[in-house]
Scaffold this motif. Structure first.
Motif, mmCIF file in Angstrom:
data_model
loop_
_atom_site.group_PDB
_atom_site.id
_atom_site.type_symbol
_atom_site.label_atom_id
_atom_site.label_comp_id
_atom_site.label_asym_id
_atom_site.label_seq_id
_atom_site.Cartn_x
_atom_site.Cartn_y
_atom_site.Cartn_z
ATOM 1 N N HIS A 45 0.830 -1.191 0.000
ATOM 2 C CA HIS A 45 0.000 0.000 0.000
ATOM 3 C C HIS A 45 0.869 1.247 0.000
ATOM 4 C CE1 HIS A 45 0.781 -0.728 4.324
ATOM 5 N NE2 HIS A 45 0.686 0.595 4.459
ATOM 6 N N VAL A 46 0.228 2.410 -0.120
ATOM 7 C CA VAL A 46 0.918 3.700 -0.058
ATOM 8 C C VAL A 46 0.165 4.618 0.886
ATOM 9 C CG1 VAL A 46 1.890 3.549 -2.385
ATOM 10 C CG2 VAL A 46 -0.359 4.617 -2.048
ATOM 11 N N ASP A 47 0.847 5.640 1.349
ATOM 12 C CA ASP A 47 0.206 6.736 2.073
ATOM 13 C C ASP A 47 -0.096 7.852 1.082
ATOM 14 O OD1 ASP A 47 0.428 5.466 4.534
ATOM 15 O OD2 ASP A 47 2.360 6.402 4.996
ATOM 16 N N GLN A 59 -3.960 12.583 5.975
ATOM 17 C CA GLN A 59 -3.193 11.485 5.387
ATOM 18 C C GLN A 59 -3.909 10.164 5.619
ATOM 19 O OE1 GLN A 59 0.998 11.500 6.529
ATOM 20 N NE2 GLN A 59 0.955 9.257 6.719
ATOM 21 N N ARG A 60 -3.969 9.319 4.592
ATOM 22 C CA ARG A 60 -4.578 7.993 4.691
ATOM 23 C C ARG A 60 -3.766 6.991 3.902
ATOM 24 N NH1 ARG A 60 -6.711 10.640 7.924
ATOM 25 N NH2 ARG A 60 -8.933 10.968 8.358
ATOM 26 N N SER A 61 -3.932 5.722 4.239
ATOM 27 C CA SER A 61 -3.257 4.638 3.521
ATOM 28 C C SER A 61 -4.235 3.972 2.569
ATOM 29 C CB SER A 61 -2.707 3.607 4.513
ATOM 30 O OG SER A 61 -1.702 4.169 5.327
ATOM 31 N N TYR A 62 -3.764 3.653 1.363
ATOM 32 C CA TYR A 62 -4.583 2.968 0.372
ATOM 33 C C TYR A 62 -3.781 1.845 -0.279
ATOM 34 C CZ TYR A 62 -7.898 6.805 0.807
ATOM 35 O OH TYR A 62 -8.787 7.712 1.301
ATOM 36 N N SER A 63 -4.437 0.701 -0.448
ATOM 37 C CA SER A 63 -3.790 -0.428 -1.109
ATOM 38 C C SER A 63 -3.560 -0.114 -2.576
ATOM 39 C CB SER A 63 -4.657 -1.685 -0.987
ATOM 40 O OG SER A 63 -4.789 -2.094 0.350
ATOM 41 N N GLY A 103 5.682 5.535 -0.594
ATOM 42 C CA GLY A 103 5.608 4.094 -0.529
ATOM 43 C C GLY A 103 6.555 3.470 -1.537
ATOM 44 N N ILE A 105 4.654 0.481 0.921
ATOM 45 C CA ILE A 105 4.742 0.138 2.327
ATOM 46 C C ILE A 105 4.170 -1.258 2.535
ATOM 47 C CG2 ILE A 105 3.967 0.783 4.653
ATOM 48 C CD1 ILE A 105 3.643 3.682 3.540
ATOM 49 N N SER A 249 -11.040 7.117 6.213
ATOM 50 C CA SER A 249 -10.619 7.115 4.817
ATOM 51 C C SER A 249 -10.995 8.411 4.146
ATOM 52 C CB SER A 249 -11.269 5.945 4.111
ATOM 53 O OG SER A 249 -10.669 5.718 2.889
#
Length: 249
Positions: A45-47, A59-63, A103, A105, A249
């Motif tokens: 995933h990335v931020d 800021q959020r994380s997404y696959s 990322g 990550i 999200s």
């Protein structure tokens, strides 16, 4: 939005949106160009970071939805009405806009050709995103490892990547089962209702060897599926999970 194109694996970089693809009424795939991208593994995933004019940042994380061999980076985002980031990504972002991310990550929820199979992927809702990346990678390297995907969604209208997954199944690249939990057509041939012990036992009750399992979705879904698989005799060490909560999200 602010963006810095800095080298380095986990430095913030500025990507450019080149295409937006509506997957469902609430879900959009963002196709990105990122000149400094060094590659990723399926399942990472990335931020993503947004910066307002007053300097406020969210800021959020997404696959990652793209396979390692895809020419462009892809994120698939489901809009949450009370979210800070997803409404902007799904409703406001346009082609040509910059998007700041870092990322890749993650090293646990990844699949590579060297891992032994068979492979069982179980997705709940937007948990299909990293599993799509795995399925794409599995196909692009022509892996001989059998891959079975179980995808649970509320209705047929909520199925992300439906056409692509059905095409992969028709080509024999994957075995696909879909469970609809809230609404389904009268002639629906798949599972009706939540993923339960009976369904999991039918799909993965006593395979030999035991599959390497990846489960992704809402926290409650992931917990129930993982615990049920263990009760059915699966090795907990061969069950990899990634989960997300109802907000953030």
């Amino acid at each position: 939005m602010a963006g810095a194109a800095l080298p380095g694996r986990l430095s913030w970089q500025s990507a450019t949106v080149v295409e937006l693809i509506d997957e469902t009424s609430s879900t959009r795939t963002i196709v990105l160009e990122l000149p400094l991208w060094g590659g990723h593994r399926a399942g990472q995933h990335v931020d993503v970071r947004l910066t307002a004019e007053d300097g406020y940042q969210a800021q959020r994380s997404y696959s990652l939805a793209s396979a390692p061999g895809d020419p462009q980076l892809m994120l698939t985002v489901q809009r949450l009405d009370d979210g800070e980031v997803s409404p902007y990504l799904t409703d406001v972002l346009e082609p040509g806009d910059p998007l700041e991310l870092r990322g890749p990550i993650g090293g646990y929820f990844v699949w590579e050709a060297k891992l032994e199979g068979p492979l069982l992927l179980i997705a709940g809702g937007s948990g299909i995103v990293p599993l799509r990346a795995i399925a794409r990678h599995h196909r692009e390297i022509a892996s001989p490892v059998p891959l079975h995907l179980l995808y649970s969604a509320r209705s047929s209208e909520d199925l992300i990547y439906r056409s692509e997954l059905e095409r992969l199944a028709a080509e024999g690249a994957i075995e696909l089962d879909v469970a609809l939990t809230r609404a389904w057509p009268e002639d629906w041939p798949g599972h009706r209702g939540r993923v339960d012990a009976a369904l999991l036992e039918r799909l993965a009750g006593a395979p030999s060897p035991r599959p390497l399992v990846y489960v992704c979705g809402p926290s409650g879904f992931v917990e129930v599926v993982a615990n049920t698989l263990v009760e059915l005799g699966h090795d907990a060490g061969r069950i990899r999970t990634e989960r997300f909560g109802p907000t953030g999200s």
